[in-house]
Every structure is written in structure tokens, then in C-alpha cells.
Design a protein around this motif. Structure first.
Motif, PDB file in Angstrom:
ATOM      1  N   GLN A  32     -17.338 -25.270   5.897  1.00 13.62           N
ATOM      2  CA  GLN A  32     -18.321 -26.111   6.603  1.00 13.62           C
ATOM      3  C   GLN A  32     -18.686 -27.332   5.746  1.00 13.62           C
ATOM      4  OE1 GLN A  32     -19.275 -26.090   9.566  1.00 13.62           O
ATOM      5  NE2 GLN A  32     -21.340 -26.853   9.804  1.00 13.62           N
ATOM      6  N   LYS A  56     -17.236 -14.742  23.330  1.00 19.00           N
ATOM      7  CA  LYS A  56     -16.037 -13.974  23.682  1.00 19.00           C
ATOM      8  C   LYS A  56     -15.918 -12.684  22.883  1.00 19.00           C
ATOM      9  CE  LYS A  56     -13.495 -17.685  22.765  1.00 19.00           C
ATOM     10  NZ  LYS A  56     -14.580 -18.676  22.575  1.00 19.00           N
ATOM     11  N   PHE A  63      -5.910 -20.058  16.634  1.00 19.91           N
ATOM     12  CA  PHE A  63      -7.237 -20.165  17.255  1.00 19.91           C
ATOM     13  C   PHE A  63      -7.801 -21.567  17.038  1.00 19.91           C
ATOM     14  CE2 PHE A  63     -11.830 -20.108  16.888  1.00 19.91           C
ATOM     15  CZ  PHE A  63     -12.233 -19.413  18.008  1.00 19.91           C
ATOM     16  N   ARG A  65     -13.976 -11.687  17.277  1.00 25.06           N
ATOM     17  CA  ARG A  65     -13.919 -11.060  15.955  1.00 25.06           C
ATOM     18  C   ARG A  65     -14.223  -9.564  16.058  1.00 25.06           C
ATOM     19  NH1 ARG A  65     -15.306 -15.690  16.916  1.00 25.06           N
ATOM     20  NH2 ARG A  65     -14.572 -17.525  15.801  1.00 25.06           N
ATOM     21  N   ASP A  77      -8.663 -24.535  19.640  1.00 23.00           N
ATOM     22  CA  ASP A  77     -10.025 -25.094  19.676  1.00 23.00           C
ATOM     23  C   ASP A  77      -9.953 -26.624  19.719  1.00 23.00           C
ATOM     24  OD1 ASP A  77     -12.704 -23.669  19.494  1.00 23.00           O
ATOM     25  OD2 ASP A  77     -13.031 -25.404  18.190  1.00 23.00           O
ATOM     26  N   ARG A 127     -22.392 -21.594  24.285  1.00 24.94           N
ATOM     27  CA  ARG A 127     -22.191 -20.444  25.154  1.00 24.94           C
ATOM     28  C   ARG A 127     -22.847 -20.668  26.528  1.00 24.94           C
ATOM     29  NH1 ARG A 127     -23.042 -15.595  20.586  1.00 24.94           N
ATOM     30  NH2 ARG A 127     -20.899 -15.634  19.837  1.00 24.94           N
ATOM     31  N   TYR A 131     -24.772 -16.395  13.424  1.00 26.48           N
ATOM     32  CA  TYR A 131     -25.582 -17.197  12.478  1.00 26.48           C
ATOM     33  C   TYR A 131     -24.905 -18.534  12.212  1.00 26.48           C
ATOM     34  CZ  TYR A 131     -24.504 -18.303   7.554  1.00 26.48           C
ATOM     35  OH  TYR A 131     -24.055 -18.921   6.419  1.00 26.48           O
ATOM     36  N   SER A 132     -23.561 -18.502  12.029  1.00 25.30           N
ATOM     37  CA  SER A 132     -22.864 -19.758  11.711  1.00 25.30           C
ATOM     38  C   SER A 132     -22.963 -20.740  12.880  1.00 25.30           C
ATOM     39  CB  SER A 132     -21.406 -19.501  11.325  1.00 25.30           C
ATOM     40  OG  SER A 132     -20.585 -19.335  12.457  1.00 25.30           O
ATOM     41  N   ASP A 163     -24.670 -24.278  12.624  1.00 25.49           N
ATOM     42  CA  ASP A 163     -23.773 -25.411  12.901  1.00 25.49           C
ATOM     43  C   ASP A 163     -24.356 -26.337  13.977  1.00 25.49           C
ATOM     44  OD1 ASP A 163     -21.048 -26.654  12.551  1.00 25.49           O
ATOM     45  OD2 ASP A 163     -20.986 -26.265  14.694  1.00 25.49           O
ATOM     46  N   HIS A 167     -20.985 -14.450  12.579  1.00 24.30           N
ATOM     47  CA  HIS A 167     -20.445 -15.529  13.416  1.00 24.30           C
ATOM     48  C   HIS A 167     -21.582 -16.238  14.170  1.00 24.30           C
ATOM     49  CE1 HIS A 167     -18.010 -17.665  16.296  1.00 24.30           C
ATOM     50  NE2 HIS A 167     -18.422 -16.921  17.305  1.00 24.30           N
TER      51      HIS A 167
HETATM   52  C1  GRG Z   1     -23.123 -23.488   9.398  1.00 18.94           C
HETATM   53  C2  GRG Z   1     -22.580 -21.847   7.561  1.00 18.94           C
HETATM   54  C3  GRG Z   1     -22.166 -22.589   8.722  1.00 18.94           C
HETATM   55  C4  GRG Z   1     -20.915 -22.456   9.146  1.00 18.94           C
HETATM   56  C5  GRG Z   1     -20.414 -23.052  10.374  1.00 18.94           C
HETATM   57  C6  GRG Z   1     -17.863 -21.484  12.282  1.00 18.94           C
HETATM   58  C7  GRG Z   1     -18.595 -22.704  11.908  1.00 18.94           C
HETATM   59  C8  GRG Z   1     -18.946 -22.853  10.488  1.00 18.94           C
HETATM   60  C9  GRG Z   1     -18.979 -23.609  12.783  1.00 18.94           C
HETATM   61  C10 GRG Z   1     -18.717 -23.511  14.215  1.00 18.94           C
HETATM   62  C11 GRG Z   1     -18.254 -24.827  14.717  1.00 18.94           C
HETATM   63  C12 GRG Z   1     -17.063 -24.675  15.499  1.00 18.94           C
HETATM   64  C13 GRG Z   1     -17.233 -24.928  16.941  1.00 18.94           C
HETATM   65  C14 GRG Z   1     -15.923 -24.342  14.902  1.00 18.94           C
HETATM   66  C15 GRG Z   1     -14.684 -24.235  15.632  1.00 18.94           C
HETATM   67  C16 GRG Z   1     -14.176 -22.849  15.758  1.00 18.94           C
HETATM   68  C17 GRG Z   1     -15.222 -21.904  16.209  1.00 18.94           C
HETATM   69  C18 GRG Z   1     -15.796 -21.043  15.180  1.00 18.94           C
HETATM   70  C19 GRG Z   1     -15.543 -21.850  17.492  1.00 18.94           C
HETATM   71  C20 GRG Z   1     -16.515 -20.899  18.039  1.00 18.94           C
HETATM   72  O1  GRG Z   1     -15.986 -19.618  18.015  1.00 18.94           O
HETATM   73  P1  GRG Z   1     -15.683 -18.821  19.372  1.00 18.94           P
HETATM   74  O2  GRG Z   1     -14.841 -19.683  20.269  1.00 18.94           O
HETATM   75  O3  GRG Z   1     -17.158 -18.738  19.970  1.00 18.94           O
HETATM   76  O4  GRG Z   1     -15.151 -17.472  19.046  1.00 18.94           O
HETATM   77  P2  GRG Z   1     -17.838 -17.645  20.912  1.00 18.94           P
HETATM   78  O5  GRG Z   1     -19.021 -18.360  21.505  1.00 18.94           O
HETATM   79  O6  GRG Z   1     -16.839 -17.214  21.947  1.00 18.94           O
HETATM   80  O7  GRG Z   1     -18.257 -16.520  20.027  1.00 18.94           O
END
Ligand code: GRG
Length: 298
Positions: free
Chosen positions: A161, A49, A221, A52, A225, A100, A83-84, A88, A81
Motif C-alpha cells: 500500500q 466475494k 486476480f 480469501r 482487477d 461493496r 480492515y484493509s 484504503d 481484508h
Molecule cells: C490500507 C493497509 C491498507 C492496505 C490496503 C488491499 C488494499 C491494501 C487495498 C484495496 C484497494 C484495492 C481495490 C486493491 C485491488 C485489489 C483488491 C484487494 C480488491 C478488493 O478485493 P475483492 O475484490 O473485494 O476480493 P471483496 O469486496 O469482494 O471482498
């Protein structure tokens, strides 16, 4: 106030521009690193999306920051983002096959390449921020690096995390779950706004109000989620849902119930928009975004 269709268009336009910026910053290369760059491109260019980046760009635009500078900083935060998400999704973390709407990076490539693609995106983000093309003033560039490093590091996203991976220790403690979510997700959302404010030299009071807006938006947010994980459509979300329940994780929905979680979303949405009052019409897109996030299905 802009209508739904208009904010949708504004989001799409920003997302397209960020994708073009990422396409330039992560070039296709020949030779041994070719596979790494392909994996980085696969993850970074394949949807999302771009929330950020949108936050960073729209905050910077409020202060007339040059568009080409905003796009570089926006691409940098999207690299972090992305990379995370890659890391993850790895088998050693959340072990997900879909992200995605496509196979996750370790499925499309392999685990080692996915680890390196995440590493590559993380370091590229800071390389981009350090470049004078991102901002002419070195003090601003250092501030951007610091904000992004803090938000994504051990006292931010990575720390969150770690808390998430040991979540059974948190039990049903709403304050602990809130802190974990704030670190894991909220602080990067806040960094997007604070980086835009820094580039625009927003001033102490302006930066503070924007920061409180981003704080509430980040929490909102995360609650949405959690609601999507329970009630959402997997196809629409583009990722595996119902994971929190399967993994027996405490979430805002499991702790508050869906109705109270939704009530909290409405309350936070009004509060977040209220923090933008001093900016008037200049903040209309940040304000409109709140409703998009509150009502999102993906
Ligand atoms: C592995 C260092 C490390 C960190 C991971 C952000 C995160 C920390 C993990 C993601 C897991 C997750 C689904 C968390 C819930 C909130 C989130 C970050 C959702 C995904 O973000 P969106 O909805 O994704 O903005 P898009 O795909 O739209 O960019």
C-alpha cells in the motif's frame, strides 16, 4: 469438473458460512464500544466475494480439516481484508465513497470510527487465530499468526500500500508494478492458501505446489482487477471505477494494453491449474475458482 453453476453455489455456501462466523465473532454490544462494533459489523457483514476465506476453506477441506476450525481462520483473514478496504477507502488514502455496493464505512459512520473499525478488525483477526478453538495444536496456531502477520504487515500488504501511494516513483516499470501488486494483494491471497495447507499439515511438496498455485492466482486476480477498472460496470463492481486512469496510475492494463493483459490472464489461469495436478480431484474447487476469477466482472 464442476460446472459454472456448481462452483457458484459452492462459493455462495462458503460465503454464507463465513458471514455467520463473523456475525458470532463481532457481536452487537451496548455501551460506548457499541458504535465501534456496529462499524466493524457494517464493514465485515456487508457483502464481498469472500474469495480469501473460500481459498482457505477449500485448501483445508482437501486435507479433511474440521470445518469449524476452518471457518474461524477464514473469518480471521476476512477481518484483515475488510480492515484493509476500510482504511484504503479513507480520504487520506484512496478517498472512496462506495464499496461493496454501499457507502464506505467512513461515509456511513465517520472517519475516526472507520479508522478504529479497521484497527479493531485487524487485532480481532489475531485474537481469533490464537484461540484454541481455531486449532488444538499451539504450533499450528503460531504458524497461522505468523503467516497472516507477515502477509498483511510491512513486508506484505501494508508495504504494498505504501508503494502504491508513492506509485509515481515506480514509473512505467512493469517489474516494479508487479512487485507492488504482489505485496498489496497477492501475498494475502497466498496466505489464505498457505493457512489452509498449514492447518491440513499438507507437507513440504504439497504446500509448495499450493503456494505456486496461489502466486499465479494472486497475479491473475490483480490483472482482472485492473481490467475491471478500465472496462467494468460500476454497478456490478459495487465500487468506483476508472480510478487508475484518473489518478494516472501505472497498471497491468496501462503497461501491457488490454489484449495482452487478457492473454496473460489466460496463460496464468492454465499455469495455476497446472500446479494442482498432484492433487487430482481433491483440488477441483481450487481449480474451478481460477476460471471464476479469470472471468469475473466484480
Ligand atoms: C490500507 C493497509 C491498507 C492496505 C490496503 C488491499 C488494499 C491494501 C487495498 C484495496 C484497494 C484495492 C481495490 C486493491 C485491488 C485489489 C483488491 C484487494 C480488491 C478488493 O478485493 P475483492 O475484490 O473485494 O476480493 P471483496 O469486496 O469482494 O471482498
Amino acid at each position: 469438473m464442476p460446472g459454472g453453476a456448481t462452483i457458484t453455489k459452492r462459493l455462495e455456501e462458503a460465503a454464507d458460512r463465513v458471514t455467520v462466523a463473523l456475525d458470532t465473532l463481532i457481536p452487537r454490544v451496548q455501551g460506548p464500544e457499541g458504535r465501534l462494533m456496529s462499524a466493524m459489523r457494517y464493514a465485515a457483514l456487508g457483502g464481498g466475494k469472500r474469495l480469501r476465506p473460500f481459498l482457505l476453506i477449500e485448501t483445508g477441506r482437501m486435507f479433511d480439516v474440521e470445518e469449524r476450525c476452518l471457518l474461524r481462520a477464514a473469518a480471521a483473514i476476512e477481518c484483515i481484508h475488510t480492515y484493509s478496504l476500510i482504511h484504503d477507502d479513507l480520504p487520506c488514502m484512496d478517498d472512496d465513497d462506495m464499496r461493496r455496493g454501499r457507502p464506505t464505512t467512513h461515509i456511513a459512520f465517520d472517519e475516526a470510527t472507520a479508522v478504529l473499525a479497521g484497527d479493531g478488525l485487524q487485532t480481532l483477526a489475531f485474537e481469533v487465530l490464537c484461540d484454541p478453538e481455531t486449532h488444538a495444536d499451539p504450533a499450528i496456531r503460531i504458524a497461522l499468526v505468523e503467516q497472516l502477520a507477515r502477509a498483511s504487515g510491512p513486508r506484505g500488504m501494508v508495504g504494498g500500500q505504501m508503494m502504491d501511494m508513492t506509485a509515481d516513483e515506480l514509473g512505467d516499470d512493469l517489474a516494479a508494478v508487479t512487485r507492488m501488486q504482489r505485496l498489496k494483494t497477492g501475498v494475502l491471497i497466498q496466505a489464505a492458501v498457505s493457512m489452509g495447507a498449514t492447518m491440513g499439515r499438507a507437507g513440504d511438496h504439497g504446500a509448495h505446489m499450493l503456494n505456486t498455485y496461489a502466486h499465479d492466482l494472486g497475479l491473475l486476480f490483480q490483472i482482472t482487477d485492473d481490467l475491471i477498472d478500465v472496462e467494468g460496470d460500476q454497478e456490478l463492481a459495487g465500487k468506483t471505477l476508472r480510478k487508475d486512469q484518473t489518478q494516472n496510475k501505472a497498471t497491468f492494463v496501462s503497461l501491457l494494453g488490454a489484449d495482452q493483459a487478457r492473454a496473460r490472464v489466460s496463460h496464468l489461469a492454465e499455469q495455476a491449474k497446472g500446479h494442482l495436478g498432484m492433487f487430482g480431484e481433491r483440488a477441483r474447487w481450487l481449480s474451478a475458482l481460477v476460471d471464476v476469477v479469470a472471468n469475473r466482472e466484480a
